[in-house]
Structures are given as structure tokens and as C-alpha cells.
Scaffold this active site. Structure first.
Site, PDB file in Angstrom:
ATOM      1  CB  CYS A 134     -90.318  63.489  -5.762  1.00  0.00           C
ATOM      2  SG  CYS A 134     -90.251  62.008  -5.731  1.00  0.00           S
ATOM      3  CB  CYS A 137     -92.637  60.977  -6.315  1.00  0.00           C
ATOM      4  SG  CYS A 137     -91.661  60.592  -4.098  1.00  0.00           S
ATOM      5  CG  ASP A 138     -94.409  63.060  -8.410  1.00  0.00           C
ATOM      6  OD1 ASP A 138     -95.195  61.993  -8.166  1.00  0.00           O
ATOM      7  OD2 ASP A 138     -93.699  64.396  -8.322  1.00  0.00           O
TER       8      ASP A 138
END
Ligand code: NAP
Length: 309
Positions: A134, A137-138
Site C-alpha cells: 500500500c 499507507c507507507d
């Protein structure tokens, strides 16, 4: 528990939100049950430029928030829980949740799909320690670092472009010599000077010491193995349906995608499926949203026929 909803929608992504909106606007009581994050896969897609009208804020999270708010404004309710099973012995269906039960006259399965694993050695060891699925997200963790993206589909190429906003350098490793991704996305990536592509290559192993330090790459044409140093590995090698909880209940194909007709009816009366979880020629936000609307109208017709209101 006393309340019986007209429609219980399983999954809070674009298919579910659209089903909720159409059901609520049709004056049916609707609830969406989601076990993970609201927005589904689209909620973790930063670059989402192909949803018509999504020009000003073309990101997945903002579009998903607007879809959820719109359904809520018309009366859709939201529950964060997991559906574990069903009691379908009566006309009114019972959904067995992790935290109780819920009654509904009809069900729309809009549980979507999720990423698949690559299956390379080191993938599990370094998950969350440099291996990610993701970018939304990261990506931030890799500011001014170097990352490798595995895959050549829409997800891999779009997320690689997004990652260039953070990382110093993004290397896409793809097993063939052309992308599967839509041409407009592929061209954008190829024109991005922060992106390098290694064609005809697969990762053999992800290695490191506590965190990712590199990947061993194999050229599938020559068999040559090379060592490629990197700080992170983002894997986008396809998706699988989230349908285990309805296995043996509705008909599905060998991969677990649910079989529906054009009205989103499954093999069980009163149960519909919409979006990425069903067999469909295109898995996009627009098709998921359209499926959700069709499923909600189907549910309305089914309720009128079966319950007489
Ligand atoms: P996908 O379209 O199935 O692409 C998967 C990619 O991973 C392919 O390029 C495939 O290579 C590669 N791959 C598969 N297994 C591999 C392995 N073991 N080793 C190395 N590479 C491997 O999956 P996706 O990109 O996740 O997209 C899933 C669905 O969501 C698609 O329908 C896509 O159109 C949709 N989506 C749309 C958007 C958008 O339009 N904005 C964004 C994201 C996703 P091959 O090409 O050789 O098969």
C-alpha cells in the site's frame, strides 16, 4: 438486533457506498458492514483520475469519503464488524457477525478484492519492514530513499508514479517487456525521470538484516541473477476476491469470484453481489459503483415481490 434492515450491504467500498446510496434514496433501510478500512482498495489508491467528474481532488481517499458521506446523508447506516456466517432458513436472513447478529430482508455482497502475495522468499519476513502492499499507507517512510515496485498492471504503475512524490528513485520490475496497465498510465510512468523499468525480470528473493536491503532479480529470458540494492519493495501483482465467508452459499468460480446475472443476482434469492468480488470484465471504481446501484434496485424489486412492500 430487533431492527430488520431491508438491505444489509457487506463491504464499505465504492460498490457498497453506491448500493447504500441507491437503497436509501429508494426509502429502504440500509446498513453497510465493513471489517477493515472504509473505502476498500480505492481508499488506498492515491492517483484516481479515471472516475468521471473526479477532477479537482482525483484521489481515492477523497472520492471514497465523499461517497460514504453521500450515502450517510440519505440515511445509510454503517457498522464496523466482520460477517462470519449466515442463517438463511427464513425469509428474513440473519447475518452472524463477530459482535452479534443482524437481520435483513436482502443482502448485497460488496466485499471486494485484496492484494495477492508474490510468494518470494523474504516477502513474509520483511512485511512491514520494507515490504509493503500500500503506497498510500507507507510511501512516507521512503522519503528520499529508493524503492522497487513489482508488477506491471494499473496498480503497480500508478502507485509507482505516486511513490515518486516521496522516494528518490522508483524501479519497476516487470516480468514481461510491456505493461498491462492502461496506456495513459504507462506513458506517464515512462516519461517520469524518477522511474526506471527493469523488463523481463522477476524477484527471486527479498533480503536484508532486520529491514529490506535489496532484492535478487532474475531475468526470465537469460536466467541471469543480479543483486539490486533497495530500501523498500512495493508488491502489486494482482488481487483475489474476498469471498471465503460465502463459500458454499452462493455459486462462484474456481478463484472465488461470485457468479451473478446482469441484475447482480447470485444463485441465492435475495442475495446480490456487486463490484470486484463478482465475475466482471472490468474492475474499476466506476464499474463497482454501477454494480452497487443495480444491486440495490434488484434488492428493492426482490423485497417488493417477497415481502410485499
Ligand atoms: P493486475 O491487473 O492483475 O496486474 C497484476 C500485474 O502483476 C501484472 O502486470 C502481472 O504480470 C504481474 N504479476 C502477476 N503475478 C506475478 C508474479 N508472480 N510475479 C511477477 N509479476 C506478477 O492487478 P492490479 O494491477 O492489482 O489491478 C487489479 C484490478 O484493479 C485490475 O482490474 C485493474 O485494472 C484495477 N485497478 C485499476 C486502477 C485504475 O484504473 N485507476 C488502479 C488500480 C487497479 P503480467 O502482466 O505479465 O500478467
Amino acid at each position: 438486533m430487533d431492527k430488520t434492515y431491508d438491505v444489509a450491504i457487506i463491504g464499505g467500498g465504492p460498490a457498497g457506498f453506491s448500493a447504500g446510496l441507491y437503497a436509501s434514496r429508494g426509502k429502504m433501510s440500509a446498513v453497510i458492514i465493513e471489517k477493515g478500512k472504509w473505502g476498500g482498495q480505492a481508499g488506498t489508491t492515491e492517483e484516481l483520475e479515471n472516475y468521471p467528474g473526479s477532477i479537482e481532488h482525483p484521489t481515492g481517499p477523497s472520492l471514497m469519503e465523499r461517497m460514504k458521506n453521500q450515502a450517510e446523508a440519505f440515511g445509510t447506516e454503517f457498522i464496523r464488524d466482520e460477517v462470519l456466517g449466515f442463517d438463511l432458513s427464513d425469509k428474513v436472513k440473519v447475518l452472524k457477525l463477530k459482535n452479534g447478529e443482524l437481520k435483513a430482508r436482502s443482502i448485497i455482497i460488496a466485499s471486494g478484492a485484496q492484494y495477492t502475495n508474490l510468494g518470494a522468499p523474504g516477502e513474509d519476513t520483511f512485511r512491514g519492514k520494507g515490504v509493503s502492499y500500500c503506497a498510500t499507507c507507507d510511501a512516507d517512510f521512503f522519503t528520499e530513499l529508493e524503492v522497487v515496485v513489482i508488477g506491471g498492471g494499473d496498480a503497480a504503475v500508478e502507485e509507482a508514479i505516486y511513490l515518486t512524490k516521496f522516494a528518490e528513485k522508483v524501479t519497476i520490475v516487470h516480468r514481461r517487456d510491456e505493461f498491462r496497465a492502461a496506456k495513459s498510465i504507462a506513458e506517464k510512468a515512462l516519461a517520469n525521470e524518477k522511474i526506471k523499468v527493469i523488463w523481463d525480470t522477476v524477484p527471486e528473493e527479498i533480503y536484508g538484516d532486520g529491514i529490506v536491503e535489496g532484492v535478487k532479480l532474475k531475468n526470465v529470458k537469460t536466467g541471469e541473477i543480479t543483486d539490486y540494492r533497495t530500501d523498500g519493495v512495493f508488491i502489486f501483482v494482482g488481487t483475489k476476491p474476498i469471498s471465503d465467508f460465502v463459500k458454499g452459499i452462493v455459486d462462484m468460480d474456481a478463484k472465488g469470484y461470485i457468479i451473478t446475472d446482469a441484475e447482480m443476482k447470485t444463485s441465492v434469492e435475495g442475495i446480490f453481489a456487486a463490484g470486484d468480488v463478482r465475475i466482471t470484465p472490468l474492475r474499476q471504481v466506476i464499474t463497482a459503483a454501477a454494480d452497487g446501484a443495480i444491486a440495490a434496485i434488484g434488492a428493492e424489486k426482490y423485497i417488493e415481490k417477497t415481502f410485499g412492500h
